[in-house]
Design a protein around this motif. Structure first.
Motif, PDB file in Angstrom:
ATOM      1  N   GLU A  75      -1.367  -2.337  -0.631  1.00 45.19           N
ATOM      2  CA  GLU A  75      -0.167  -0.917  -1.172  1.00 45.19           C
ATOM      3  C   GLU A  75       0.904  -1.472  -2.184  1.00 45.19           C
ATOM      4  O   GLU A  75       1.098  -0.625  -3.106  1.00 45.19           O
ATOM      5  CB  GLU A  75       0.935  -0.348  -0.218  1.00 45.19           C
ATOM      6  N   ASN A  76       1.525  -2.509  -2.116  1.00 41.80           N
ATOM      7  CA  ASN A  76       2.300  -3.220  -3.179  1.00 41.80           C
ATOM      8  C   ASN A  76       1.496  -3.719  -3.982  1.00 41.80           C
ATOM      9  O   ASN A  76       2.546  -4.871  -4.683  1.00 41.80           O
ATOM     10  CB  ASN A  76       3.562  -3.132  -1.800  1.00 41.80           C
ATOM     11  N   MET A  77       0.858  -4.382  -4.099  1.00 39.06           N
ATOM     12  CA  MET A  77       0.249  -5.351  -4.746  1.00 39.06           C
ATOM     13  C   MET A  77       0.087  -4.654  -6.248  1.00 39.06           C
ATOM     14  O   MET A  77      -0.186  -3.587  -6.279  1.00 39.06           O
ATOM     15  CB  MET A  77      -1.036  -5.782  -4.236  1.00 39.06           C
ATOM     16  N   ASP A  78      -0.881  -5.446  -7.246  1.00 33.64           N
ATOM     17  CA  ASP A  78      -0.584  -5.032  -8.181  1.00 33.64           C
ATOM     18  C   ASP A  78      -2.355  -4.707  -8.502  1.00 33.64           C
ATOM     19  O   ASP A  78      -2.720  -4.900  -7.598  1.00 33.64           O
ATOM     20  CB  ASP A  78      -1.186  -6.164 -10.075  1.00 33.64           C
ATOM     21  N   MET A  79      -2.490  -3.859  -9.151  1.00 29.97           N
ATOM     22  CA  MET A  79      -3.916  -2.827  -9.525  1.00 29.97           C
ATOM     23  C   MET A  79      -4.988  -3.846  -8.807  1.00 29.97           C
ATOM     24  O   MET A  79      -6.098  -3.264  -8.147  1.00 29.97           O
ATOM     25  CB  MET A  79      -4.421  -2.414 -10.463  1.00 29.97           C
ATOM     26  N   GLU A  80      -4.942  -5.006  -9.658  1.00 29.77           N
ATOM     27  CA  GLU A  80      -6.181  -6.160  -9.533  1.00 29.77           C
ATOM     28  C   GLU A  80      -6.939  -6.647  -7.896  1.00 29.77           C
ATOM     29  O   GLU A  80      -7.593  -6.687  -7.582  1.00 29.77           O
ATOM     30  CB  GLU A  80      -6.831  -6.930 -10.577  1.00 29.77           C
ATOM     31  N   ASP A  81      -4.868  -7.436  -7.905  1.00 36.72           N
ATOM     32  CA  ASP A  81      -4.788  -7.478  -6.502  1.00 36.72           C
ATOM     33  C   ASP A  81      -5.815  -6.995  -5.403  1.00 36.72           C
ATOM     34  O   ASP A  81      -6.414  -7.189  -3.840  1.00 36.72           O
ATOM     35  CB  ASP A  81      -3.885  -8.236  -5.933  1.00 36.72           C
ATOM     36  N   LYS A  82      -5.136  -5.601  -5.275  1.00 31.21           N
ATOM     37  CA  LYS A  82      -4.975  -3.840  -4.712  1.00 31.21           C
ATOM     38  C   LYS A  82      -6.899  -4.211  -4.262  1.00 31.21           C
ATOM     39  O   LYS A  82      -7.034  -4.121  -3.081  1.00 31.21           O
ATOM     40  CB  LYS A  82      -4.170  -3.091  -4.819  1.00 31.21           C
ATOM     41  N   GLY A 141      -4.011   3.709 -11.261  1.00 29.71           N
ATOM     42  CA  GLY A 141      -4.854   2.636 -11.999  1.00 29.71           C
ATOM     43  C   GLY A 141      -5.339   3.385 -13.991  1.00 29.71           C
ATOM     44  O   GLY A 141      -4.490   2.649 -14.320  1.00 29.71           O
ATOM     45  N   ILE A 142      -5.168   4.914 -14.241  1.00 25.24           N
ATOM     46  CA  ILE A 142      -5.738   5.163 -15.024  1.00 25.24           C
ATOM     47  C   ILE A 142      -4.061   5.699 -15.643  1.00 25.24           C
ATOM     48  O   ILE A 142      -4.012   5.553 -17.124  1.00 25.24           O
ATOM     49  CB  ILE A 142      -6.724   6.638 -14.719  1.00 25.24           C
ATOM     50  N   GLU A 143      -3.836   6.552 -15.490  1.00 23.62           N
ATOM     51  CA  GLU A 143      -1.750   6.643 -15.405  1.00 23.62           C
ATOM     52  C   GLU A 143      -1.553   5.416 -15.857  1.00 23.62           C
ATOM     53  O   GLU A 143      -0.529   5.966 -17.244  1.00 23.62           O
ATOM     54  CB  GLU A 143      -1.360   7.513 -14.355  1.00 23.62           C
ATOM     55  N   PRO A 152     -11.029  10.006 -11.540  1.00 21.26           N
ATOM     56  CA  PRO A 152     -11.224   8.763 -10.392  1.00 21.26           C
ATOM     57  C   PRO A 152     -11.865   8.689  -9.441  1.00 21.26           C
ATOM     58  O   PRO A 152     -12.258   8.384  -8.786  1.00 21.26           O
ATOM     59  CB  PRO A 152      -9.866   9.345 -10.089  1.00 21.26           C
ATOM     60  N   ILE A 153     -12.883  10.381  -9.030  1.00 19.45           N
ATOM     61  CA  ILE A 153     -13.496  10.696  -8.100  1.00 19.45           C
ATOM     62  C   ILE A 153     -14.997   9.979  -8.456  1.00 19.45           C
ATOM     63  O   ILE A 153     -15.019   9.421  -7.225  1.00 19.45           O
ATOM     64  CB  ILE A 153     -13.610  12.448  -7.622  1.00 19.45           C
ATOM     65  N   ARG A 154     -15.848  10.069  -9.072  1.00 15.13           N
ATOM     66  CA  ARG A 154     -16.645   9.270  -9.702  1.00 15.13           C
ATOM     67  C   ARG A 154     -16.091   7.909  -9.498  1.00 15.13           C
ATOM     68  O   ARG A 154     -17.285   6.412  -9.410  1.00 15.13           O
ATOM     69  CB  ARG A 154     -16.909   9.977 -10.623  1.00 15.13           C
TER      70      ARG A 154
END
Length: 196
Positions: A75-82, A141-143, A152-154
């Protein structure tokens, strides 16, 4: 018979459903594998459908628990690590549990008509929470500009399908069952997701 025998019945049924599918497995086959007579099996499960859904519900609950634990840790990781952590931990779990992966493949790809409606209704219900959480990750991630502007769904489904395809090929090609390959496959996915 006691409850531990019931667990053994489910364990042996899982093996047979994973190998032969629902239609290819009989109650007689399961009873023989357990080492009991078929009527004794019916003392615990009134039908193959009931036994199948008992096995399935255990695995579905295990899947939801696994994914919520993985996503909670990430949950608290950055986007790539998450995303890498979610990708990696899922794959490691199923690499270590090929019989469970085989069960999911058998039942989702070759769902018998007799249980299809009930099975997919249950799958949609139990997987819905996990799917929504994944969609939120991609929305974030988009925001935040990590990913290109897209659906985001796709994108979350693409992530899932990519992961599923790899894990299935890892079952076929044991030489790929190494964590270094997970990192390489992840890199291909991540570079495809990243905003250019």
């Amino acid at each position: 018979m006691n409850s531990s025998t019931k667990d053994i019945i489910k364990e042996k049924a899982l093996s047979l459903f994973a190998q032969r599918g629902y239609d290819g497995t009989t109650m007689k086959d399961i009873a023989e594998l357990v080492g009991i007579k078929t009527p004794s099996l019916y003392a615990h499960f009134t039908s193959k459908e009931e036994l199948f859904f008992s096995v399935y519900e255990d695995l579905a609950n295990e899947y939801v628990y696994l994914m919520e634990k993985i996503m909670g840790t990430a949950e608290n990781m950055d986007m790539e690590d998450k995303l890498f952590f979610i990708f990696q931990q899922y794959m490691i779990y199923y690499m270590k549990n090929p019989e469970i992966q085989a069960f999911w493949n058998q039942i989702t790809l070759f769902t018998p008509p007799v249980i299809k409606e009930k099975f997919f209704a249950h799958v949609a219900n139990c997987d819905g929470r996990i799917q929504k959480k994944m969609e939120k990750i991609f929305e974030e991630g988009i925001e935040k500009g990590f990913f290109r502007k897209d659906c985001p769904i796709r994108m979350s489904l693409s992530f899932r399908f990519f992961r599923e395809g790899i894990i299935n090929w890892m079952m076929v090609m044991p030489e790929l069952k190494k964590e270094k390959y997970i990192k390489n496959f992840w890199r291909d996915l991540w570079l495809g997701l990243k905003k250019q």
